[in-house]
Scaffold this active site. Structure first.
Site, PDB file in Angstrom:
ATOM      1  N   SER A 287      89.726  51.275  45.026  1.00  0.00           N
ATOM      2  CA  SER A 287      88.380  51.093  45.591  1.00  0.00           C
ATOM      3  C   SER A 287      87.476  50.139  44.798  1.00  0.00           C
ATOM      4  O   SER A 287      86.554  49.575  45.378  1.00  0.00           O
ATOM      5  CB  SER A 287      87.694  52.430  45.854  1.00  0.00           C
TER       6      SER A 287
ATOM      7  N   THR B 292      93.168  56.648  45.058  1.00  0.00           N
ATOM      8  CA  THR B 292      94.056  57.643  44.435  1.00  0.00           C
ATOM      9  C   THR B 292      94.727  58.520  45.481  1.00  0.00           C
ATOM     10  O   THR B 292      95.888  58.900  45.327  1.00  0.00           O
ATOM     11  CB  THR B 292      93.230  58.509  43.459  1.00  0.00           C
TER      12      THR B 292
ATOM     13  N   THR C 268      87.774  56.996  45.096  1.00  0.00           N
ATOM     14  CA  THR C 268      86.505  57.679  44.816  1.00  0.00           C
ATOM     15  C   THR C 268      85.526  56.813  44.025  1.00  0.00           C
ATOM     16  O   THR C 268      84.330  57.083  44.038  1.00  0.00           O
ATOM     17  CB  THR C 268      86.756  58.975  44.040  1.00  0.00           C
ATOM     18  N   ASP C 269      86.035  55.784  43.336  1.00  0.00           N
ATOM     19  CA  ASP C 269      85.150  55.024  42.445  1.00  0.00           C
ATOM     20  C   ASP C 269      83.971  54.400  43.181  1.00  0.00           C
ATOM     21  O   ASP C 269      82.857  54.332  42.647  1.00  0.00           O
ATOM     22  CB  ASP C 269      85.936  53.933  41.704  1.00  0.00           C
TER      23      ASP C 269
END
Ligand code: ASP
Length: 335
Positions: free
Chosen positions: A59, A14, A91-92
């Site tokens: 990710s 993101t 971030t995942d």
């Protein structure tokens, strides 16, 4: 004082995502590391930044070999004189990538991972602030000898405990039980605990291209173990089960785990998101005592996804004896 040099490697996510739609929706990772760095006001006062685009992936599509290549890129950066290194990514899977890097990061220099919950064009985009915090952290003397760190929302976390605990909030990262170890206040990175780390694993020359298969299964009410029983031991290098509570499963699941654990390492972790697996409290079929008796190994304080990465890393060199798996989790699964 000489200006620190910080290498910034961008993997996507993101923080690097833009939209080609008129309404700004459907963002995908497109931005280069240079553009990420250029968007941060005041960054050049913190460090001389060398930016490199390593990938432009969401990710969920990163994998362990990509992260090991990132590790080697980061090692080369410090060998060439960087004071510290920053990796930006989605971030995942950030908690997983950071932990995999930490397992093998063998340098005193800080390696700091960050990302963003809001894309660059969104109101209140958090990427520039997180990247500034990460670079400050990578440039700080106090960050040395701490292994891999995650800088997010002004906080600094240890890679082995941090977890994404919210799907949307800009304060998505927490370290359950142990908390963050530092804060970025004004321009300073302040740590509340002395530098300390567990010695890293050794990445041997033949390991870097390896990709053992270690699946992760979460158990559930009424689980009779049929998924575990359908796994052919020849197809996997190990299995991690996210168990109830302190790492418990049903009696029939315990039998299935026992059958598989005779052939490949099986690790049980807690699916609760906080707290360790038990050692000695319960004795019923499917309890921690029963699972260990059947040959499985408790993950300790490691979350299921981190336990899976530790077993993956241990398996890089081929089949691992149960005693070695147990010793590794004993060492790395506790504070
Ligand atoms: N939502 C994710 C992020 O925060 C997307 C990804 O992980 O790439 O970056």
């Amino acid at each position: 004082m000489t200006t620190p040099t910080v290498a910034v490697g961008a993997l996507g996510g993101t923080i690097a995502s833009t939209s080609s739609s008129a309404d700004g929706s459907e963002v995908v990772p497109t931005l280069t590391a240079e553009l990420l760095v250029a968007a941060v006001p005041g960054l050049d006062e913190v460090a001389a930044v060398r930016a490199e685009t390593l990938a432009r992936l969401p990710s969920p599509s990163l994998d362990e070999p990509t992260i090991l290549r990132t590790l080697q890129w980061a090692q080369a950066a410090v060998d060439e004189g960087a004071t510290g290194v920053v990796v930006t990514q989605g971030t995942d899977t950030l908690e997983e990538a950071a932990y995999l890097l930490d397992l093998f990061w063998d340098r005193p220099e800080p390696l700091v991972v960050t990302g963003a919950m809001r894309s660059p064009a969104a109101a209140g985009a958090d990427g520039p602030a997180n990247l500034l915090t990460a670079v400050r952290c990578a440039a700080a003397e106090g960050s040395r000898e701490r292994g891999v760190l995650v800088a997010f929302d002004d906080e600094v976390h240890q890679a082995r405990w941090v977890a994404k605990t919210d799907s949307m909030s800009t304060s998505a990262f927490r370290s359950p039980v142990f908390g963050p170890i530092g804060r970025c206040v004004e321009a300073e990175v302040v740590y509340g605990v002395p530098a300390d780390r567990i010695p890293p694993l050794k990445l041997l020359p033949g390991h870097a291209g390896g990709d053992p298969r270690v699946p992760l299964l979460a158990t559930y009410l009424g689980d009779d173990g049929f998924i575990v029983d359908s796994i052919r031991a020849d197809d996997v290098d190990g299995l991690v089960v996210a168990g109830f509570g302190a790492g418990h499963v049903s009696a029939s699941m315990a039998e299935a785990i026992g059958r598989l654990a005779r052939q490949v390492p099986v690790v049980f972790a807690s699916r609760t998101g906080s707290g360790p697996t038990g050692r000695a409290m319960y004795g019923y079929p499917g309890s921690e005592i029963d699972l260990v008796a059947r040959g499985a190994v408790g993950a300790g304080w490691l979350s299921p996804v981190k336990a899976r990465l530790l077993l993956w890393a241990l398996s890089l060199g081929g089949p691992v004896p149960r005693a070695d798996v147990a010793a590794a989790f004993e060492l790395r699964g506790r504070p």
